[in-house]
Motif scaffolding. Structure first.
Motif, PDB file in Angstrom:
ATOM      1  N   PRO A  73       0.786  -1.214  -0.065  1.00 16.73           N
ATOM      2  CA  PRO A  73       0.149   0.016   0.091  1.00 16.73           C
ATOM      3  C   PRO A  73       0.733   1.387  -0.118  1.00 16.73           C
ATOM      4  CG  PRO A  73       0.000  -1.255   2.326  1.00 16.73           C
ATOM      5  CD  PRO A  73       0.498  -2.065   1.348  1.00 16.73           C
ATOM      6  N   VAL A  74       2.067   1.235   0.340  1.00 23.34           N
ATOM      7  CA  VAL A  74       3.005   2.470   0.418  1.00 23.34           C
ATOM      8  C   VAL A  74       3.223   2.724  -0.927  1.00 23.34           C
ATOM      9  CG1 VAL A  74       5.305   3.018   1.163  1.00 23.34           C
ATOM     10  CG2 VAL A  74       3.827   2.199   2.818  1.00 23.34           C
ATOM     11  N   PHE A  75       3.710   1.760  -1.616  1.00 23.38           N
ATOM     12  CA  PHE A  75       4.294   2.193  -2.911  1.00 23.38           C
ATOM     13  C   PHE A  75       2.817   2.460  -3.800  1.00 23.38           C
ATOM     14  CE2 PHE A  75       7.848  -1.415  -2.492  1.00 23.38           C
ATOM     15  CZ  PHE A  75       8.505  -0.007  -2.454  1.00 23.38           C
ATOM     16  N   LEU A  76       1.661   1.887  -3.712  1.00 25.94           N
ATOM     17  CA  LEU A  76       0.576   2.299  -4.335  1.00 25.94           C
ATOM     18  C   LEU A  76       0.153   3.865  -3.970  1.00 25.94           C
ATOM     19  CD1 LEU A  76      -1.931   1.254  -6.167  1.00 25.94           C
ATOM     20  CD2 LEU A  76      -3.162   1.041  -4.138  1.00 25.94           C
ATOM     21  N   LEU A  77       0.396   4.108  -2.824  1.00 27.48           N
ATOM     22  CA  LEU A  77       0.204   5.652  -2.450  1.00 27.48           C
ATOM     23  C   LEU A  77       1.330   6.461  -2.960  1.00 27.48           C
ATOM     24  CD1 LEU A  77      -0.981   5.397   1.260  1.00 27.48           C
ATOM     25  CD2 LEU A  77      -2.328   6.208  -0.798  1.00 27.48           C
ATOM     26  N   LEU A  78       2.504   6.057  -3.244  1.00 29.31           N
ATOM     27  CA  LEU A  78       3.696   6.674  -3.654  1.00 29.31           C
ATOM     28  C   LEU A  78       3.464   6.960  -5.425  1.00 29.31           C
ATOM     29  CD1 LEU A  78       6.651   5.318  -2.040  1.00 29.31           C
ATOM     30  CD2 LEU A  78       5.721   7.534  -1.574  1.00 29.31           C
ATOM     31  N   PHE A  79       2.665   5.949  -5.890  1.00 27.82           N
ATOM     32  CA  PHE A  79       2.417   6.377  -7.474  1.00 27.82           C
ATOM     33  C   PHE A  79       1.498   7.627  -7.471  1.00 27.82           C
ATOM     34  CE2 PHE A  79       2.918   1.461  -8.109  1.00 27.82           C
ATOM     35  CZ  PHE A  79       4.132   1.630  -8.725  1.00 27.82           C
ATOM     36  N   LEU A  80       0.488   7.566  -6.492  1.00 29.57           N
ATOM     37  CA  LEU A  80      -0.178   8.835  -6.644  1.00 29.57           C
ATOM     38  C   LEU A  80       0.522  10.153  -6.230  1.00 29.57           C
ATOM     39  CD1 LEU A  80      -3.548   7.541  -4.876  1.00 29.57           C
ATOM     40  CD2 LEU A  80      -3.282   8.143  -7.554  1.00 29.57           C
ATOM     41  N   LEU A  81       1.288  10.071  -5.488  1.00 27.32           N
ATOM     42  CA  LEU A  81       2.224  11.221  -4.726  1.00 27.32           C
ATOM     43  C   LEU A  81       3.359  11.638  -5.841  1.00 27.32           C
ATOM     44  CD1 LEU A  81       2.959  13.260  -2.386  1.00 27.32           C
ATOM     45  CD2 LEU A  81       4.532  11.283  -1.638  1.00 27.32           C
ATOM     46  N   VAL A  82       4.153  10.585  -6.144  1.00 23.86           N
ATOM     47  CA  VAL A  82       5.311  10.928  -7.045  1.00 23.86           C
ATOM     48  C   VAL A  82       4.867  11.326  -8.598  1.00 23.86           C
ATOM     49  CG1 VAL A  82       7.493  10.096  -8.085  1.00 23.86           C
ATOM     50  CG2 VAL A  82       6.800   9.658  -5.764  1.00 23.86           C
ATOM     51  N   ARG A  83       4.047  10.440  -9.206  1.00 22.80           N
ATOM     52  CA  ARG A  83       3.577  10.597 -10.464  1.00 22.80           C
ATOM     53  C   ARG A  83       2.196  11.336 -10.545  1.00 22.80           C
ATOM     54  NH1 ARG A  83       4.184  12.289 -14.441  1.00 22.80           N
ATOM     55  NH2 ARG A  83       3.749  11.278 -16.644  1.00 22.80           N
ATOM     56  N   GLY A  84       1.229  11.324  -9.623  1.00 24.32           N
ATOM     57  CA  GLY A  84       0.028  12.001  -9.760  1.00 24.32           C
ATOM     58  C   GLY A  84       0.092  13.641  -9.393  1.00 24.32           C
ATOM     59  N   LEU A  85       0.965  13.793  -8.267  1.00 20.66           N
ATOM     60  CA  LEU A  85       0.860  15.285  -7.758  1.00 20.66           C
ATOM     61  C   LEU A  85       1.306  16.306  -8.921  1.00 20.66           C
ATOM     62  CD1 LEU A  85       0.143  17.336  -5.483  1.00 20.66           C
ATOM     63  CD2 LEU A  85       2.434  16.656  -4.632  1.00 20.66           C
ATOM     64  N   PRO A  86       2.388  16.033  -9.385  1.00 19.73           N
ATOM     65  CA  PRO A  86       2.942  16.670 -10.467  1.00 19.73           C
ATOM     66  C   PRO A  86       1.960  16.986 -11.829  1.00 19.73           C
ATOM     67  CG  PRO A  86       4.704  15.388  -9.837  1.00 19.73           C
ATOM     68  CD  PRO A  86       3.484  14.820  -9.244  1.00 19.73           C
ATOM     69  N   LEU A  87       1.254  15.811 -11.906  1.00 19.87           N
ATOM     70  CA  LEU A  87       0.214  15.780 -13.064  1.00 19.87           C
ATOM     71  C   LEU A  87      -0.960  16.704 -12.866  1.00 19.87           C
ATOM     72  CD1 LEU A  87      -0.015  12.232 -14.286  1.00 19.87           C
ATOM     73  CD2 LEU A  87       1.281  13.963 -15.448  1.00 19.87           C
ATOM     74  N   TRP A  88      -1.358  16.618 -11.554  1.00 24.61           N
ATOM     75  CA  TRP A  88      -2.386  17.695 -11.108  1.00 24.61           C
ATOM     76  C   TRP A  88      -2.048  19.115 -11.023  1.00 24.61           C
ATOM     77  CZ3 TRP A  88      -7.618  17.284  -9.431  1.00 24.61           C
ATOM     78  CH2 TRP A  88      -7.954  18.370  -8.688  1.00 24.61           C
TER      79      TRP A  88
END
Length: 407
Positions: free
Chosen positions: A305-320
């Protein structure tokens, strides 16, 4: 089961998967790749033990991955994503890379920067080949949202490939950079050739052999794929870079020389890819998944679950933060979910990390497991977001008429 029996079983799963997807679609639009991967896990050595990989299956799986990336390169129209959208895509990925390397080094727990590079680079990837069929099937591929997603996803797919070539190739970064420049120059030469006007007989042969055993255009496409893959391999670069370049060159050749036949040729190539090679790749990904290592408990299971959340943080946040201004909140959220979907490159990077002794098998399984969950959850959530917004407004996203900010 021997290798030939495993191949028969894999193709049987490839036939069963769309039937299951079609049956479930009346209640929930689950992406086809989910069934292919889950059925692969079920048939694999950690569950039923019916299917195992071998030399022939591995080669077909690699060809399936290459075909996925080739089709993604073919679908990408740089004339429609240049300018502001492309700049935003590049900056979003560079920010992701900086975040990923920093977090990956922290998670390496004493393994140093080299180990952190494997973790961090995997966190910056986007599974363009996975979300491409989803966008196509729901009718979003030619919309403004679809084009932005393709732009962001393309940079997220091939930025990590370049980073792998520079940082994970076992060579000095300067030498790797020189090889990348050589590949870029040779690819540019192929693009220039593709842009040159072709003689009348060229398009005539394409049209005349479309429905014959000659299939000149299809054979030309296969030649371009193999040539670019071979060029990347000779230069010691990732073959996925060659597959993507082959897709770009092929689009230019066909749309320039035979625009009236290009759609038919693409449909034939897609039939070969999505009907044969691509499902093998996804099923084999499930078969090779190390379920035992993931379910052993402890830190490995907590990392998923840590890696799953990191996908959203590392990749998703800059996209937003860097999504084009004309996208609303719902579309930005869907873009984050699509862009944070990661699997093929995660598999490639973790495999390389384990082989080089930089990653533990359990750690790699947790990262791949998070990638699989991202494929299971994020595209479906993005579909529901967009369909919910369309239901409230009573409209669908308009097709993109061209230009970087136009409809």
């Amino acid at each position: 089961m021997d290798h030939s029996g495993s191949l028969v079983l894999i193709m049987g799963i490839a036939v069963l998967a769309p039937l299951l997807a079609h049956g479930v679609a009346r209640w929930l639009p689950v992406p086809l790749v989910i069934f292919e991967i889950l059925l692969g896990i079920l048939a694999g050595p950690d569950v039923l033990g019916w299917a195992r990989t071998g030399e022939v299956v591995d080669v077909l799986s690699q060809l399936g991955l290459a075909m996925l990336i080739f089709l993604a390169g073919y679908e990408l129209e740089f004339d429609r994503i240049r300018g502001d959208t492309l700049n935003r895509s590049l900056w979003a990925w560079l920010i992701s890379l900086a975040l990923g390397l920093a977090i990956g080094t922290l998670l390496a727990l004493g393994g140093g920067f080299d180990r952190g590079v494997y973790l961090g680079t995997a966190l910056t990837s986007t599974a363009l080949g996975t979300i491409l069929p989803v966008l196509r099937d729901c009718g979003d591929l030619q919309s403004r949202f679809g084009k932005v997603t393709m732009a962001m996803g393309s940079v997220g797919e091939f930025g990590p490939i370049i980073a792998m070539a520079l940082l994970l190739g076992g060579r000095a970064p300067a030498r790797s950079a020189v090889l990348l420049v050589v590949f870029a120059v040779l690819t540019a030469a192929a693009v220039l050739w593709a842009l040159r006007p072709k003689p009348p007989w060229f398009s005539a042969v394409i049209a005349r052999t479309l429905d014959s055993s000659g299939q000149f255009a299809v054979r030309l496409v296969v030649f371009l794929i193999v040539a670019m893959l071979g060029l990347a391999q000779v230069l010691g670069l990732d073959i996925l870079l060659g597959a993507f370049a082959a897709g770009l060159v092929t689009r230019l050749v066909l749309t320039g020389a035979a625009p009236e036949s290009s759609a038919i040729v693409l449909s034939k190539v897609e039939a070969m890819g999505f009907g044969f090679l691509v499902p093998i790749f996804f099923v084999v990904t499930g078969i090779e998944f190390d379920l035992d290592a993931l379910l052993s408990g402890g830190r490995v299971l907590l990392l998923l679950p840590v890696f799953l959340l990191l996908f959203l943080l590392v990749r998703g946040l800059p996209l937003w933060l860097l999504a084009p201004r004309d996208l609303g909140r719902t579309d930005r959220s869907a873009l984050v979910l699509y862009g944070s979907t990661a699997l093929p490159l995660v598999v490639a990077i973790t495999t390389l990390g384990v082989e080089d002794g930089k990653m533990q098998p359990g750690e790699a399984a947790a990262l791949v497991g998070a990638g699989m969950l991202s494929v299971l959850i994020f595209p479906l959530a993005a579909l529901r977001l967009r369909s919910g917004a369309e239901g409230r407004t009573g409209t669908r996203t308009k097709p993109w008429a061209g230009g970087d900010e136009s409809w």
